[in-house]
Design an enzyme around this catalytic site. Structure first.
Site, PDB file in Angstrom:
ATOM      1  CB  THR A 145      38.239   3.529  16.016  1.00  0.00           C
ATOM      2  OG1 THR A 145      39.837   3.530  15.963  1.00  0.00           O
ATOM      3  CG2 THR A 145      37.841   2.309  15.061  1.00  0.00           C
ATOM      4  N   GLY A 198      39.279   6.663  20.130  1.00  0.00           N
ATOM      5  CA  GLY A 198      41.205   6.067  19.496  1.00  0.00           C
ATOM      6  C   GLY A 198      41.589   4.947  19.330  1.00  0.00           C
ATOM      7  CG  ASP A 199      41.920   1.092  21.305  1.00  0.00           C
ATOM      8  OD1 ASP A 199      41.531   0.551  20.401  1.00  0.00           O
ATOM      9  OD2 ASP A 199      42.894   0.928  21.645  1.00  0.00           O
ATOM     10  CG  ASP A 200      40.246  -2.733  19.219  1.00  0.00           C
ATOM     11  OD1 ASP A 200      39.920  -1.942  18.408  1.00  0.00           O
ATOM     12  OD2 ASP A 200      40.152  -3.003  19.674  1.00  0.00           O
TER      13      ASP A 200
END
Ligand code: NAG
Ligand code: NAG
Length: 443
Positions: A281, A248-250
């Site tokens: 992502t 859900g992020d980098d």
């Protein structure tokens, strides 16, 4: 020759096809050696029960205590048999291998009320999301060396949804725990493990050196908050290869501390290799920053394949950060379905407090982005330096975002550099028809 044999040995060790290994001549294998441990113990020897219900915190702590105090020369392998091993957080120790069998799951308890707190990182001055201390990572190591986490692709499961919900509801008291954090540690291998549902960042080596992360799968829902894949932070010689990450992020974010705390601690990330990575992502595929205060130098990113990403490559910093970002090479990247191909920005990320020095401007110099192909890229990119610290020697070479259909062109400001064979046409700041010392089509 020795190096070749070591590589060959590792190939067999990791059960990958020999041919595959021999063609991929460059690997992390030279960085840290895989070891056989003469001493083997099992979590079941310490009263552990892998039924998914029994809490095994005591068994893990006992097993680690035994390794720390009674290990034989050459270290100990802690075997985790098939089963679901529910536990609270625990610390690793030196000279150990944590080995997860096929179908072994080490699962974090969701009892957040008894989760241990530890001091903030000195280079951050406070927890990353809440002031004060922070929850200890699920699996933690501080000041250790010769540590291997591996096996037959067993799973380390953070059961992060309770933490994500606390974040969503604004009820978090302290910063959420990482799934694995190793501080002040060296000679680390993490391979052939699956990481799932981290409460916060997944793998966080900070103030470490000689770290190898390979054949790792990292999974978390696309909307799980701040579940970065791998964040090498103020660390030296980190090699990440052959991983699949969808979070859900980098996916990977190279960092080095936050504003005045990071500047004072002054510990760069240096010598970071990231290659043969795949993933998705809605944030960035590969990020540098936004916490860059100790400096980030000599980063090589190659052979990365992204599908469904927010930003393919994102170099991000901010005023108050200080630090030098230099000698970053990103090459052979493919992305399909991206909101933005490339973003370089000097205004990203928040500040730990209002004591940051607005005159502490980051320096960004020598960034080579080459051999990048994209399909279904909505916007090629934006590159915005700082007025009082323009980003210099930015090189775009052989870049084709053929599918830019909406026609949103590059946007640039306060940068200098060159662009060769870039489509769509780069912004005038970078337009140059011939190679220069730092930017050519072949190099
Ligand atoms: C684990 O490590 C942390 C931080 O180094 C320390 O505060 C804590 O006491 C350790 N816990 C155990 C059970 O050893
Ligand atoms: C484990 O996963 C890695 C990476 O996905 C893969 O290359 C390897 O073949 C798997 N190994 C086993 C024993 O399943």
């Amino acid at each position: 020759m020795t190096r070749f044999l070591v590589a060959l040995f590792l190939c067999f060790w990791a059960f990958s096809p020999l041919l595959n290994c021999m063609s991929a001549e460059i690997t992390c294998a030279g960085t840290v050696r895989m070891r056989n441990r003469p001493d083997v113990i099992s979590i079941s020897d310490f009263g552990g029960v892998g039924d998914g219900r029994t809490l095994n915190t005591y068994a893990f702590r006992e097993a680690i205590y035994r390794i720390e105090h009674l290990s034989r020369k050459g270290g100990t392998l802690l075997y985790i048999p098939p089963g679901i091993w529910l536990t609270g957080s625990f610390n690793l120790t030196s000279h150990m291998t944590l080995y997860l069998a096929k179908d072994a799951v080490i699962r974090a308890t969701q009892d957040t009320s008894s989760w241990p707190l530890i001091a903030p990182l000195p280079s951050y001055g406070r927890g990353r999301e809440r002031p004060g201390g922070r929850y200890m990572s699920f699996i933690h190591g501080d000041g250790i060396h010769d540590v291997i986490i591996t096996g037959e692709n067993g799973t380390i499961d953070g059961q992060g949804d309770v933490w994500w919900n606390m974040w969503r509801q604004g009820s978090l008291q302290f910063t959420r725990p990482n799934l694995i954090e190793l501080m002040h540690s060296r000679d680390i291998i993490i391979s052939n493990v699956v990481f799932r549902n981290s409460p916060f960042w997944n793998i966080h080596p900070v103030y470490c050196s000689n770290v190898v992360i390979r054949y790792v799968t990292i999974l978390a829902p696309y909307d799980s908050p701040n579940t970065d894949g791998i964040d090498p932070d103020s660390s030296l010689n980190v090699c990440i290869e052959d991983c699949y990450i969808a979070t859900g992020d980098d996916l990977v974010a190279v960092k080095s501390g936050w504003d005045e705390y990071g500047i004072a601690y002054n510990r760069p990330s240096y010598g970071i290799t990231i290659r043969r990575l795949r993933g998705s992502t809605s944030f960035a595929g590969i990020a540098i920053g936004s916490e860059t205060s100790g400096g980030i130098e000599n980063v090589l990113v190659e052979n990365v394949s992204l599908s469904n990403v927010g930003i393919g490559i994102h170099l991000k910093t901010n005023i108050g950060r200080g630090g030098i970002i230099r000698n970053i090479t990103v090459t052979d990247i493919y992305m399909d379905n991206a909101r933005k191909g490339i973003r370089i920005a000097g205004d990203v990320g928040d500040h730990p407090d209002n004591k940051f020095n607005p005159n502490a401007l980051p320096i960004v110099d020598g960034v080579v982005l080459k051999n990048i192909w994209g399909s279904n890229v909505q916007q090629a990119g934006s590159m915005q330096g700082l007025k009082n610290s323009p980003f210099t020697r930015i090189c775009l070479s052989n870049i084709n975002f053929g599918g830019v259909s909406s026609g949103i062109p590059w946007k640039c400001g306060d940068i200098t550099g060159a662009a060769l064979r870039v489509s769509p046409s780069p912004c005038p700041e970078l337009t140059s028809t011939h190679g220069t010392g730092f930017c050519s089509v072949s190099s």
